[in-house]
Design a protein around this motif. Structure first.
Motif, PDB file in Angstrom:
ATOM      1  N   GLN A  36       0.830  -1.207   0.000  1.00  0.00           N
ATOM      2  CA  GLN A  36       0.000   0.000   0.000  1.00  0.00           C
ATOM      3  C   GLN A  36       0.866   1.260   0.000  1.00  0.00           C
ATOM      4  O   GLN A  36       0.537   2.251  -0.654  1.00  0.00           O
ATOM      5  N   TYR A  37       1.990   1.217   0.708  1.00  0.00           N
ATOM      6  CA  TYR A  37       2.909   2.353   0.739  1.00  0.00           C
ATOM      7  C   TYR A  37       3.442   2.638  -0.669  1.00  0.00           C
ATOM      8  O   TYR A  37       3.426   3.781  -1.132  1.00  0.00           O
ATOM      9  N   LYS A  38       3.879   1.572  -1.365  1.00  0.00           N
ATOM     10  CA  LYS A  38       4.393   1.757  -2.721  1.00  0.00           C
ATOM     11  C   LYS A  38       3.282   2.217  -3.665  1.00  0.00           C
ATOM     12  O   LYS A  38       3.506   3.074  -4.517  1.00  0.00           O
ATOM     13  N   ALA A  39       2.074   1.685  -3.517  1.00  0.00           N
ATOM     14  CA  ALA A  39       0.944   2.092  -4.352  1.00  0.00           C
ATOM     15  C   ALA A  39       0.618   3.567  -4.133  1.00  0.00           C
ATOM     16  O   ALA A  39       0.298   4.297  -5.080  1.00  0.00           O
ATOM     17  N   ARG A  40       0.707   4.020  -2.884  1.00  0.00           N
ATOM     18  CA  ARG A  40       0.449   5.434  -2.569  1.00  0.00           C
ATOM     19  C   ARG A  40       1.468   6.332  -3.251  1.00  0.00           C
ATOM     20  O   ARG A  40       1.141   7.394  -3.767  1.00  0.00           O
ATOM     21  N   SER A  44       0.493   9.092  -6.215  1.00  0.00           N
ATOM     22  CA  SER A  44       0.831  10.511  -6.072  1.00  0.00           C
ATOM     23  C   SER A  44       1.925  10.932  -7.049  1.00  0.00           C
ATOM     24  O   SER A  44       2.379  12.075  -7.010  1.00  0.00           O
ATOM     25  N   HIS A  45       2.344  10.006  -7.918  1.00  0.00           N
ATOM     26  CA  HIS A  45       3.380  10.270  -8.929  1.00  0.00           C
ATOM     27  C   HIS A  45       4.693  10.722  -8.303  1.00  0.00           C
ATOM     28  O   HIS A  45       5.406  11.547  -8.860  1.00  0.00           O
ATOM     29  N   THR A  46       4.985  10.186  -7.126  1.00  0.00           N
ATOM     30  CA  THR A  46       6.253  10.472  -6.451  1.00  0.00           C
ATOM     31  C   THR A  46       7.316   9.559  -7.033  1.00  0.00           C
ATOM     32  O   THR A  46       7.157   8.337  -7.024  1.00  0.00           O
ATOM     33  N   ILE A  65      14.972   3.788   1.029  1.00  0.00           N
ATOM     34  CA  ILE A  65      14.319   4.312  -0.160  1.00  0.00           C
ATOM     35  C   ILE A  65      14.774   5.742  -0.438  1.00  0.00           C
ATOM     36  O   ILE A  65      14.938   6.531   0.489  1.00  0.00           O
ATOM     37  N   LYS A  66      15.039   6.019  -1.697  1.00  0.00           N
ATOM     38  CA  LYS A  66      15.287   7.390  -2.148  1.00  0.00           C
ATOM     39  C   LYS A  66      14.005   7.834  -2.813  1.00  0.00           C
ATOM     40  O   LYS A  66      13.459   7.120  -3.666  1.00  0.00           O
ATOM     41  N   LYS A  67      13.477   9.001  -2.415  1.00  0.00           N
ATOM     42  CA  LYS A  67      12.239   9.447  -3.027  1.00  0.00           C
ATOM     43  C   LYS A  67      12.227  10.955  -3.208  1.00  0.00           C
ATOM     44  O   LYS A  67      12.919  11.692  -2.512  1.00  0.00           O
ATOM     45  N   GLN A  68      11.418  11.358  -4.137  1.00  0.00           N
ATOM     46  CA  GLN A  68      11.257  12.759  -4.484  1.00  0.00           C
ATOM     47  C   GLN A  68      10.692  13.525  -3.294  1.00  0.00           C
ATOM     48  O   GLN A  68       9.819  13.033  -2.587  1.00  0.00           O
TER      49      GLN A  68
END
Length: 79
Positions: A36-40, A44-46, A65-68
């Motif tokens: 669900q975390y990855k789907a979110r 959100s196009h993150t 994890i590296k994220k925008q």
């Protein structure tokens, strides 16, 4: 005046087992929570990249994890 040109986060997240429920259900709950975390993030196009994913002996999951960050450009950080 300064302006952010690129920004990303490096996080370590631990998806822990819930207490008070059978172990098998807790492990399944962790897997669902992670999915669900990855789907979110996708919804959100993150932009993100999982650098490390490790299942612990108890069934919990630790990810790096590296994220925008917000909507800032990530430059080549996620390449």
């Amino acid at each position: 005046m300064k302006r952010i040109q690129s920004a990303c986060l490096l996080q370590t997240l631990h998806f822990q087992l819930k207490e008070g429920i059978p172990h098998d259900q807790a492990v399944e709950g962790v897997r669902e929570e992670y999915a669900q975390y990855k789907a979110r993030l996708e919804r959100s196009h993150t932009r993100y990249r999982v650098v490390r994913e490790e299942t612990q002996s108890d069934g919990s999951i630790v990810i790096e994890i590296k994220k925008q960050y917000n909507n800032a450009s990530c430059g080549s950080y996620l390449d």
